[in-house]
Design a protein around this motif. Sequence first.
Motif, PDB file in Angstrom:
ATOM      1  N   SER A  99      -6.294   3.139   4.601  1.00 26.20           N
ATOM      2  CA  SER A  99      -7.668   3.634   4.464  1.00 26.20           C
ATOM      3  C   SER A  99      -8.034   4.571   5.599  1.00 26.20           C
ATOM      4  N   TYR A 103      -3.791  -2.340   4.402  1.00 25.50           N
ATOM      5  CA  TYR A 103      -4.880  -1.604   3.745  1.00 25.50           C
ATOM      6  C   TYR A 103      -5.703  -0.835   4.771  1.00 25.50           C
ATOM      7  N   VAL A 146       0.831  -1.211   0.000  1.00 28.09           N
ATOM      8  CA  VAL A 146       0.000   0.000   0.000  1.00 28.09           C
ATOM      9  C   VAL A 146       0.856   1.248   0.000  1.00 28.09           C
TER      10      VAL A 146
END
Length: 328
Positions: free
Chosen positions: A196, A192, A131
């Motif tokens: 996020s 993730y 990521v």
Amino acid sequence: MNQTASPALRPGTKLAYLIIAVATGLLMPIQSRVNGALGVQLDDPFAAALVSFVVGLVALTLIHLVFPGPRRAAQSIPRVIAQRRFPWWYLGAGAVGAFVVVSQSTAVPIVGVALFTVSLVTGQTMGSMVVDRFGFGPAGPRKISALRLIGALLTLVGVLWAVSPRIITDVELGSLLFPMIFTLIVGVLMGYQSASNGVQAQAYGNPLTATLMNFVVGTLMLGLILLVRLPLVSTDGAFPTGWWYYIGGLLGCVFIGVSAFMVRHLGVLFTGLCMICGQLLGSLLLDVVVPTAGSQIGFATVAGTVLTLLAVGLASVSGGGSAKTRRR
């Protein structure tokens, strides 16, 4: 989705953030111990996860009702979502948090703390690197330099070394494959989740509000799962009376909130590495102060933890700045 680079941190500020991230990582093994014990008492890991999330959701709701800053940020949620400030699937970070708690209650009793830690940390490192490189976090794409890659790999070596005495004593590893893979996947998704949450914190203007959305989504998902499972599972468990059984959700609030703030300044990978160090140090402290039947503290455990700390230091001084390409 607009992503801009964070301003360069001064060495003193970066050190302070590093210490905070490591200290926050200390909460993870405590949360694992608490949620695992609650799962045993309730005789259902999903029920334990739901209780943990409800406690955290209540605490976050009270904070947003009492304090003006978080309240204003919470009021912006419908507008932010309507304006599509971030992809809708970033809201799924709350589901990842729910599965982290479920994995604590399900995998640890089967594979033990050692293999659980190896699987989770391996996934965290892999997920954080991906990521960070592709720019899912609020700081956009970040370079994965050779030294930073070495630091991540040394982190894995340090963790494996730290838990090697327990791995050696575990036989029939084939029967443990499924829970280890499940934990590995959850660990990958934690990268993730951090990215996020960092993007949502930037969009709402407050990391506490991103944490609130995590707990809303996670609570709804766990509630639905529990309703579907209710006719199929035993209800012999009982709510324990000890207050400490219910602090897992509060610890989760701190862990997610600090992570959402830190990834903007340190990047997903480095924040994850710092928290991994905290997890190892916390596990050591728990095994020394509040040992369990399977606790083993030896040279490999201490040496592996020290190696991981050095690996994070290497990742810290090796750069890993933002890539030049930005999404506009």
